[in-house]
Design a protein around this motif. Structure first.
Motif, PDB file in Angstrom:
ATOM      1  N   THR A   1      -6.736 -11.778   0.990  1.00 51.81           N
ATOM      2  CA  THR A   1      -6.764 -12.215  -0.407  1.00 51.81           C
ATOM      3  C   THR A   1      -7.513 -11.186  -1.249  1.00 51.81           C
ATOM      4  N   ASN A   2      -6.993 -10.942  -2.445  1.00 48.83           N
ATOM      5  CA  ASN A   2      -7.555  -9.910  -3.307  1.00 48.83           C
ATOM      6  C   ASN A   2      -7.123 -10.188  -4.735  1.00 48.83           C
ATOM      7  N   ARG A   3      -7.780  -9.556  -5.683  1.00 50.80           N
ATOM      8  CA  ARG A   3      -7.419  -9.773  -7.091  1.00 50.80           C
ATOM      9  C   ARG A   3      -6.060  -9.166  -7.424  1.00 50.80           C
ATOM     10  N   HIS A   4      -5.644  -8.127  -6.672  1.00 59.55           N
ATOM     11  CA  HIS A   4      -4.338  -7.504  -6.869  1.00 59.55           C
ATOM     12  C   HIS A   4      -3.604  -7.434  -5.535  1.00 59.55           C
ATOM     13  N   SER A   5      -2.288  -7.456  -5.591  1.00 58.91           N
ATOM     14  CA  SER A   5      -1.488  -7.410  -4.364  1.00 58.91           C
ATOM     15  C   SER A   5      -1.139  -5.989  -3.956  1.00 58.91           C
ATOM     16  N   GLU A   6      -1.542  -4.994  -4.740  1.00 59.04           N
ATOM     17  CA  GLU A   6      -1.090  -3.620  -4.526  1.00 59.04           C
ATOM     18  C   GLU A   6      -2.266  -2.651  -4.516  1.00 59.04           C
TER      19      GLU A   6
ATOM     20  N   VAL B   1       0.876  -1.170   0.000  1.00 61.69           N
ATOM     21  CA  VAL B   1       0.000   0.000   0.000  1.00 61.69           C
ATOM     22  C   VAL B   1       0.914   1.221   0.000  1.00 61.69           C
ATOM     23  N   TRP B   2       0.851   2.041  -1.049  1.00 60.12           N
ATOM     24  CA  TRP B   2       1.830   3.119  -1.147  1.00 60.12           C
ATOM     25  C   TRP B   2       1.305   4.284  -1.972  1.00 60.12           C
ATOM     26  N   PHE B   3       1.953   5.434  -1.785  1.00 56.99           N
ATOM     27  CA  PHE B   3       1.637   6.638  -2.545  1.00 56.99           C
ATOM     28  C   PHE B   3       2.666   6.841  -3.650  1.00 56.99           C
ATOM     29  N   TRP B   4       2.178   7.032  -4.853  1.00 52.86           N
ATOM     30  CA  TRP B   4       3.027   7.409  -5.981  1.00 52.86           C
ATOM     31  C   TRP B   4       3.552   8.832  -5.755  1.00 52.86           C
ATOM     32  N   PRO B   5       4.830   9.172  -6.118  1.00 53.52           N
ATOM     33  CA  PRO B   5       5.740   8.394  -6.952  1.00 53.52           C
ATOM     34  C   PRO B   5       6.673   7.468  -6.171  1.00 53.52           C
ATOM     35  N   GLY B   6       6.800   7.627  -4.860  1.00 55.25           N
ATOM     36  CA  GLY B   6       7.604   6.706  -4.069  1.00 55.25           C
ATOM     37  C   GLY B   6       9.087   6.977  -4.067  1.00 55.25           C
ATOM     38  N   THR B   7       9.563   7.760  -5.022  1.00 55.10           N
ATOM     39  CA  THR B   7      10.981   8.110  -5.060  1.00 55.10           C
ATOM     40  C   THR B   7      11.147   9.330  -5.949  1.00 55.10           C
TER      41      THR B   7
ATOM     42  N   LEU C   1      -1.064   8.708   7.045  1.00 58.53           N
ATOM     43  CA  LEU C   1      -1.563   7.437   7.582  1.00 58.53           C
ATOM     44  C   LEU C   1      -3.084   7.388   7.552  1.00 58.53           C
ATOM     45  N   GLU C   2      -3.748   8.452   7.988  1.00 59.21           N
ATOM     46  CA  GLU C   2      -5.206   8.428   8.058  1.00 59.21           C
ATOM     47  C   GLU C   2      -5.831   8.407   6.667  1.00 59.21           C
ATOM     48  N   VAL C   3      -5.216   9.096   5.713  1.00 59.26           N
ATOM     49  CA  VAL C   3      -5.704   9.051   4.332  1.00 59.26           C
ATOM     50  C   VAL C   3      -5.530   7.648   3.760  1.00 59.26           C
ATOM     51  N   MET C   4      -4.357   7.075   3.962  1.00 61.71           N
ATOM     52  CA  MET C   4      -4.067   5.734   3.463  1.00 61.71           C
ATOM     53  C   MET C   4      -5.005   4.699   4.079  1.00 61.71           C
TER      54      MET C   4
ATOM     55  N   VAL D   1       5.521   5.960   5.972  1.00 61.76           N
ATOM     56  CA  VAL D   1       4.223   5.405   6.357  1.00 61.76           C
ATOM     57  C   VAL D   1       3.850   4.231   5.455  1.00 61.76           C
ATOM     58  N   SER D   2       4.123   4.357   4.162  1.00 61.42           N
ATOM     59  CA  SER D   2       3.798   3.282   3.215  1.00 61.42           C
ATOM     60  C   SER D   2       4.553   2.007   3.546  1.00 61.42           C
ATOM     61  N   GLU D   3       5.836   2.141   3.860  1.00 66.39           N
ATOM     62  CA  GLU D   3       6.630   0.954   4.199  1.00 66.39           C
ATOM     63  C   GLU D   3       6.058   0.267   5.436  1.00 66.39           C
ATOM     64  N   LEU D   4       5.706   1.056   6.435  1.00 69.68           N
ATOM     65  CA  LEU D   4       5.187   0.468   7.676  1.00 69.68           C
ATOM     66  C   LEU D   4       3.806  -0.147   7.482  1.00 69.68           C
ATOM     67  N   TYR D   5       2.935   0.553   6.759  1.00 66.36           N
ATOM     68  CA  TYR D   5       1.581   0.025   6.560  1.00 66.36           C
ATOM     69  C   TYR D   5       1.645  -1.279   5.766  1.00 66.36           C
ATOM     70  N   SER D   6       2.484  -1.306   4.737  1.00 63.58           N
ATOM     71  CA  SER D   6       2.636  -2.532   3.947  1.00 63.58           C
ATOM     72  C   SER D   6       3.181  -3.658   4.812  1.00 63.58           C
ATOM     73  N   GLN D   7       4.155  -3.333   5.635  1.00 65.55           N
ATOM     74  CA  GLN D   7       4.730  -4.324   6.548  1.00 65.55           C
ATOM     75  C   GLN D   7       3.673  -4.854   7.512  1.00 65.55           C
ATOM     76  N   GLY D   8       2.785  -3.966   7.967  1.00 65.68           N
ATOM     77  CA  GLY D   8       1.776  -4.358   8.929  1.00 65.68           C
ATOM     78  C   GLY D   8       0.613  -5.120   8.351  1.00 65.68           C
ATOM     79  N   VAL D   9       0.329  -4.936   7.051  1.00 64.75           N
ATOM     80  CA  VAL D   9      -0.843  -5.585   6.465  1.00 64.75           C
ATOM     81  C   VAL D   9      -0.536  -6.999   5.970  1.00 64.75           C
ATOM     82  N   ARG D  10       0.713  -7.299   5.702  1.00 61.05           N
ATOM     83  CA  ARG D  10       1.047  -8.607   5.120  1.00 61.05           C
ATOM     84  C   ARG D  10       0.678  -9.794   6.006  1.00 61.05           C
ATOM     85  N   PRO D  11       0.904  -9.698   7.336  1.00 57.20           N
ATOM     86  CA  PRO D  11       0.542 -10.868   8.156  1.00 57.20           C
ATOM     87  C   PRO D  11      -0.948 -11.199   8.136  1.00 57.20           C
ATOM     88  N   ALA D  12      -1.798 -10.249   7.749  1.00 61.38           N
ATOM     89  CA  ALA D  12      -3.241 -10.492   7.738  1.00 61.38           C
ATOM     90  C   ALA D  12      -3.648 -11.446   6.622  1.00 61.38           C
ATOM     91  N   GLY D  13      -2.819 -11.585   5.578  1.00 63.02           N
ATOM     92  CA  GLY D  13      -3.126 -12.501   4.480  1.00 63.02           C
ATOM     93  C   GLY D  13      -4.433 -12.166   3.778  1.00 63.02           C
TER      94      GLY D  13
END
Length: 404
Positions: free
Chosen positions: A50-55, A7-13, A105-108, A36-48
């Protein structure tokens, strides 16, 4: 099915010495979003989940004079990733860095929750990701693997942190294996800001014998420690000499303290997490939430179009935003009517097509046909009337409201 992982905001770099996004508010928001994107992504992965897209990819847009944040989540899109767009109010760039990160974080999280409602996700996984970001103090940190010296007496370990400028900071610590005490610490150097880049950098730690540590990419300098230089930094690549631990101004007696601060950022400590008081309100919607509507999207350049045509066209199309027109369109089987206008060279033919989620109408008028036209305004009115008639027939509607 995939599993939601990113879960991330473009452009990322982006470059260290120029904006990532043109608007100052969007640029500051995007940079704060990296951690925030790195942490949120890190935190959501253990939940598993399932979705049509991973991003879930989020974009920003300048909201003009609006005072709140409007987040449009697009569950109807299918572009290889889930998508949401946040319209930002003025002044985001003037928020304190920690406050801006909390807003990110709250927007994401708001976008993820609304998408989850549309997809049927268990909200507990998203709540866990939100809590994970707060527990980390809104600051992403990562320690690379420790590498032992050939004589097994010391270890060298890089420690990374993502700053509010969207860039990373890194130090390398050398410790005694016997008691874990610090022997020396490198200067703080700035690096590209992502967990993937951190992992790549960590692999460059090398021992040269048992007293020298080398760290840095083979292609040399990235940017200076203060983010002001893109070449020639004396800090990059890094070499640590255990026989001369004060080489970088870090005396042995000082190395047990916190890592030197850069731009108010320490890799060892997390600042207090700000609350949401004083932040702009966040409104989250999907296109379906908005109900029937007509959007005038616009189109290509009108430099070769007579002013009378342009003015009449704009004046007629703006009327379609009135409630009477929305009521008329509500009888269609698509909530959204998008109207474009284009001015191509050569033959031009207007069109109306039914998409999966909208009816898209495009008015096309060749500039050559207006070159000798005595009444361009009348042509504009005729073009709009004919387009609306085509829309009416395509959507199976009755007569539209009158144009003034």
């Amino acid at each position: 099915m995939a599993t939601l992982r990113t879960v991330w905001f473009w452009p990322g770099t982006g470059w260290a010495d120029r904006p990532w996004v043109e608007a100052p508010g969007e640029d500051a928001f995007a940079r704060s979003a990296n951690s925030v994107s790195e942490l949120y992504s890190q935190g959501v992965r253990p939940a598993g989940i399932t979705n049509r897209h991973s991003e879930l990819r989020l974009f920003t847009r300048d909201g003009g004079d609006r005072e709140d944040v409007l987040v449009m989540v697009h569950p109807e899109e299918n572009e290889g990733f889930e998508m949401a767009v946040a319209e930002l109010p003025k002044g985001v760039d003037r928020l304190p860095a920690a406050k801006r990160a909390r807003l990110v974080l709250e927007v994401m999280h708001g976008a993820a929750v609304r998408l989850g409602q549309a997809r049927g996700w268990d909200p507990a996984g998203l709540a866990g990701a939100h809590a994970h970001v707060l527990a980390a103090g809104l600051r992403f940190r990562w320690d690379g693997p420790a590498k032992s010296s050939p004589d097994r007496r010391h270890t060298a370990q890089p420690s990374f942190v993502l700053g509010d400028d969207g860039l990373g900071r890194v130090v390398v610590r050398v410790r005694r294996r016997e008691d874990g005490s610090t022997v020396c610490v490198s200067p703080v150097a700035a690096v590209w800001g992502s967990s993937r880049a951190f992992a790549d950098y960590a692999r460059t730690v090398r021992w040269n014998g048992s007293s020298l540590v080398n760290f840095g990419p083979e292609d040399g300098v990235v940017i200076g420690a203060d983010g002001s230089s893109v070449a020639g930094s004396p800090y990059w690549p890094i070499t640590l000499d255990l026989n001369d631990p004060g080489t970088f101004g870090v005396e042995p007696a000082d190395t047990t303290g916190p890592v030197p601060d850069v731009d108010g950022l320490s890799a060892d400590t997390a600042g207090p997490v700000p609350d949401v008081d004083g932040l702009p309100a966040i409104v989250v919607r999907t296109p379906a939430d908005l109900g029937p509507r007509i959007e005038i999207v616009g189109g290509g350049s009108r430099k070769a179009i007579p002013a009378a045509y342009q003015q009449t066209l704009s004046g007629l199309l703006v009327q379609l935003r009135a409630p009477a027109w929305r009521d008329w369109w509500s009888g269609a089987d698509r909530d959204l009517l998008e109207i474009f206008y284009e001015f191509p060279d050569g033959p031009a033919r207007s069109s109306v097509r039914r998409g999966r989620n909208a009816v898209v109408a495009t008015l096309r008028r060749s500039p050559a046909t207006l070159r000798d036209e005595p009444d361009p305004a009348a042509v504009a009115r005729r073009d709009v009337v004919e387009l609306l008639d085509a829309i009416r027939r395509r959507a199976g509607l009755g007569e539209p409201p009158p144009l003034i």
